[in-house]
Design a protein around this motif. Structure first.
Motif, PDB file in Angstrom:
ATOM      1  N   SER A  19       0.857  -1.189   0.000  1.00 41.14           N
ATOM      2  CA  SER A  19       0.000   0.000   0.000  1.00 41.14           C
ATOM      3  C   SER A  19       0.890   1.233   0.000  1.00 41.14           C
ATOM      4  O   SER A  19       1.501   1.561   1.021  1.00 41.14           O
ATOM      5  CB  SER A  19      -0.899   0.003   1.238  1.00 41.14           C
ATOM      6  OG  SER A  19      -1.777  -1.085   1.204  1.00 41.14           O
ATOM      7  N   ALA A  20       0.945   1.881  -1.121  1.00 44.92           N
ATOM      8  CA  ALA A  20       1.770   3.084  -1.224  1.00 44.92           C
ATOM      9  C   ALA A  20       1.053   4.247  -0.545  1.00 44.92           C
ATOM     10  O   ALA A  20      -0.139   4.447  -0.742  1.00 44.92           O
ATOM     11  CB  ALA A  20       2.033   3.420  -2.678  1.00 44.92           C
ATOM     12  N   PRO A  22       0.109   8.267   0.143  1.00 42.77           N
ATOM     13  CA  PRO A  22      -0.110   9.336  -0.844  1.00 42.77           C
ATOM     14  C   PRO A  22       1.227   9.874  -1.352  1.00 42.77           C
ATOM     15  O   PRO A  22       2.220   9.901  -0.619  1.00 42.77           O
ATOM     16  CB  PRO A  22      -0.855  10.407  -0.049  1.00 42.77           C
ATOM     17  CG  PRO A  22      -1.482   9.669   1.085  1.00 42.77           C
ATOM     18  CD  PRO A  22      -0.571   8.517   1.398  1.00 42.77           C
ATOM     19  N   GLU A  23       1.234  10.295  -2.605  1.00 39.18           N
ATOM     20  CA  GLU A  23       2.481  10.694  -3.254  1.00 39.18           C
ATOM     21  C   GLU A  23       3.262  11.742  -2.474  1.00 39.18           C
ATOM     22  O   GLU A  23       4.490  11.681  -2.393  1.00 39.18           O
ATOM     23  CB  GLU A  23       2.182  11.209  -4.661  1.00 39.18           C
ATOM     24  CG  GLU A  23       3.419  11.398  -5.490  1.00 39.18           C
ATOM     25  CD  GLU A  23       3.089  11.692  -6.930  1.00 39.18           C
ATOM     26  OE1 GLU A  23       3.812  12.508  -7.510  1.00 39.18           O
ATOM     27  OE2 GLU A  23       2.134  11.110  -7.458  1.00 39.18           O
ATOM     28  N   ASN A  24       2.589  12.689  -1.848  1.00 37.47           N
ATOM     29  CA  ASN A  24       3.292  13.741  -1.103  1.00 37.47           C
ATOM     30  C   ASN A  24       3.802  13.263   0.259  1.00 37.47           C
ATOM     31  O   ASN A  24       4.480  14.010   0.953  1.00 37.47           O
ATOM     32  CB  ASN A  24       2.413  14.973  -0.937  1.00 37.47           C
ATOM     33  CG  ASN A  24       1.163  14.700  -0.131  1.00 37.47           C
ATOM     34  OD1 ASN A  24       0.808  13.545   0.115  1.00 37.47           O
ATOM     35  ND2 ASN A  24       0.473  15.750   0.258  1.00 37.47           N
ATOM     36  N   GLN A  25       3.481  12.019   0.637  1.00 40.01           N
ATOM     37  CA  GLN A  25       3.929  11.472   1.916  1.00 40.01           C
ATOM     38  C   GLN A  25       4.829  10.240   1.741  1.00 40.01           C
ATOM     39  O   GLN A  25       5.141   9.557   2.710  1.00 40.01           O
ATOM     40  CB  GLN A  25       2.735  11.093   2.781  1.00 40.01           C
ATOM     41  CG  GLN A  25       1.877  12.267   3.169  1.00 40.01           C
ATOM     42  CD  GLN A  25       0.643  11.843   3.946  1.00 40.01           C
ATOM     43  OE1 GLN A  25       0.438  10.663   4.224  1.00 40.01           O
ATOM     44  NE2 GLN A  25      -0.184  12.806   4.295  1.00 40.01           N
ATOM     45  N   GLN A  26       5.228   9.957   0.529  1.00 38.45           N
ATOM     46  CA  GLN A  26       6.043   8.774   0.272  1.00 38.45           C
ATOM     47  C   GLN A  26       7.477   8.999   0.731  1.00 38.45           C
ATOM     48  O   GLN A  26       8.157   9.885   0.234  1.00 38.45           O
ATOM     49  CB  GLN A  26       6.011   8.409  -1.208  1.00 38.45           C
ATOM     50  CG  GLN A  26       4.683   7.881  -1.655  1.00 38.45           C
ATOM     51  CD  GLN A  26       4.668   7.489  -3.120  1.00 38.45           C
ATOM     52  OE1 GLN A  26       5.647   7.643  -3.840  1.00 38.45           O
ATOM     53  NE2 GLN A  26       3.545   6.966  -3.567  1.00 38.45           N
ATOM     54  N   GLN A  27       7.888   8.201   1.696  1.00 40.05           N
ATOM     55  CA  GLN A  27       9.254   8.241   2.208  1.00 40.05           C
ATOM     56  C   GLN A  27       9.811   6.820   2.103  1.00 40.05           C
ATOM     57  O   GLN A  27       9.394   5.928   2.837  1.00 40.05           O
ATOM     58  CB  GLN A  27       9.259   8.708   3.668  1.00 40.05           C
ATOM     59  CG  GLN A  27      10.619   8.761   4.312  1.00 40.05           C
ATOM     60  CD  GLN A  27      11.473   9.887   3.741  1.00 40.05           C
ATOM     61  OE1 GLN A  27      10.964  10.903   3.297  1.00 40.05           O
ATOM     62  NE2 GLN A  27      12.771   9.702   3.756  1.00 40.05           N
ATOM     63  N   ASN A  56       6.981  -0.115  -9.757  1.00 39.31           N
ATOM     64  CA  ASN A  56       5.848   0.775  -9.525  1.00 39.31           C
ATOM     65  C   ASN A  56       5.783   1.131  -8.044  1.00 39.31           C
ATOM     66  O   ASN A  56       6.320   0.394  -7.201  1.00 39.31           O
ATOM     67  CB  ASN A  56       4.535   0.090  -9.919  1.00 39.31           C
ATOM     68  CG  ASN A  56       4.500  -0.294 -11.378  1.00 39.31           C
ATOM     69  OD1 ASN A  56       4.843   0.506 -12.232  1.00 39.31           O
ATOM     70  ND2 ASN A  56       4.096  -1.516 -11.664  1.00 39.31           N
ATOM     71  N   PRO A  57       5.086   2.210  -7.690  1.00 31.93           N
ATOM     72  CA  PRO A  57       4.999   2.609  -6.277  1.00 31.93           C
ATOM     73  C   PRO A  57       4.291   1.588  -5.374  1.00 31.93           C
ATOM     74  O   PRO A  57       4.484   1.590  -4.171  1.00 31.93           O
ATOM     75  CB  PRO A  57       4.200   3.906  -6.309  1.00 31.93           C
ATOM     76  CG  PRO A  57       4.218   4.373  -7.706  1.00 31.93           C
ATOM     77  CD  PRO A  57       4.457   3.178  -8.569  1.00 31.93           C
ATOM     78  N   ASP A  58       3.487   0.696  -5.955  1.00 32.22           N
ATOM     79  CA  ASP A  58       2.745  -0.268  -5.135  1.00 32.22           C
ATOM     80  C   ASP A  58       3.335  -1.682  -5.172  1.00 32.22           C
ATOM     81  O   ASP A  58       2.658  -2.660  -4.910  1.00 32.22           O
ATOM     82  CB  ASP A  58       1.273  -0.303  -5.546  1.00 32.22           C
ATOM     83  CG  ASP A  58       1.067  -0.737  -6.984  1.00 32.22           C
ATOM     84  OD1 ASP A  58       2.043  -0.742  -7.766  1.00 32.22           O
ATOM     85  OD2 ASP A  58      -0.069  -1.083  -7.337  1.00 32.22           O
ATOM     86  N   TYR A  86       8.322   1.258   1.994  1.00 30.06           N
ATOM     87  CA  TYR A  86       7.846   2.375   2.820  1.00 30.06           C
ATOM     88  C   TYR A  86       7.922   2.074   4.310  1.00 30.06           C
ATOM     89  O   TYR A  86       8.127   2.965   5.119  1.00 30.06           O
ATOM     90  CB  TYR A  86       6.405   2.738   2.441  1.00 30.06           C
ATOM     91  CG  TYR A  86       6.248   3.027   0.970  1.00 30.06           C
ATOM     92  CD1 TYR A  86       6.756   4.198   0.412  1.00 30.06           C
ATOM     93  CD2 TYR A  86       5.631   2.115   0.129  1.00 30.06           C
ATOM     94  CE1 TYR A  86       6.633   4.456  -0.942  1.00 30.06           C
ATOM     95  CE2 TYR A  86       5.500   2.359  -1.226  1.00 30.06           C
ATOM     96  CZ  TYR A  86       6.004   3.534  -1.756  1.00 30.06           C
ATOM     97  OH  TYR A  86       5.889   3.782  -3.094  1.00 30.06           O
TER      98      TYR A  86
END
Length: 100
Positions: A19-20, A22-27, A56-58, A86
């Motif tokens: 579970s990625a 939100p894009e602005n909170q991806q660390q 991919n991010p997920d 993440y």
């Protein structure tokens, strides 16, 4: 196999899909953290061989380990460990190691 990575995600979604945030909170965790997480759950006597970075991010990072078997010409049985980039949470295949 051309679609090997994609097939892993289809066949093992409980391991490969994350579970990625939100894009602005991806660390993302560092590679050191990801390898340390995998090392903490790796099969006894196994050795790190390769890391597959998420496409991919997920998708989780996938690390390949081999359990050495001196009777085999190649590295022995392969075993995948999936690590959420993440959270650095490691998940491993539940079945026994497979020939790779």
């Amino acid at each position: 196999m051309v679609f090997y990575q994609e097939m892993q995600e289809v066949l093992n979604p409980e391991l490969a899909i994350v579970s990625a945030p939100p894009e602005n909170q991806q660390q993302l965790h560092s590679l050191d953290d990801i390898v340390a997480a995998a090392e903490s759950v790796k099969p006894q006597g196994s050795r790190f061989f390769k890391v597959y970075y998420p496409r991919n991010p997920d998708v989780a990072c996938k690390l390949l380990y081999f359990v050495r078997d001196e009777s085999q010409a190649n590295n022995g049985d392969g075993y995948y460990i999936f690590v959420d980039p993440y959270t650095a949470a490691a998940r491993q295949e539940s079945s026994s190691p497979q020939k790779r």
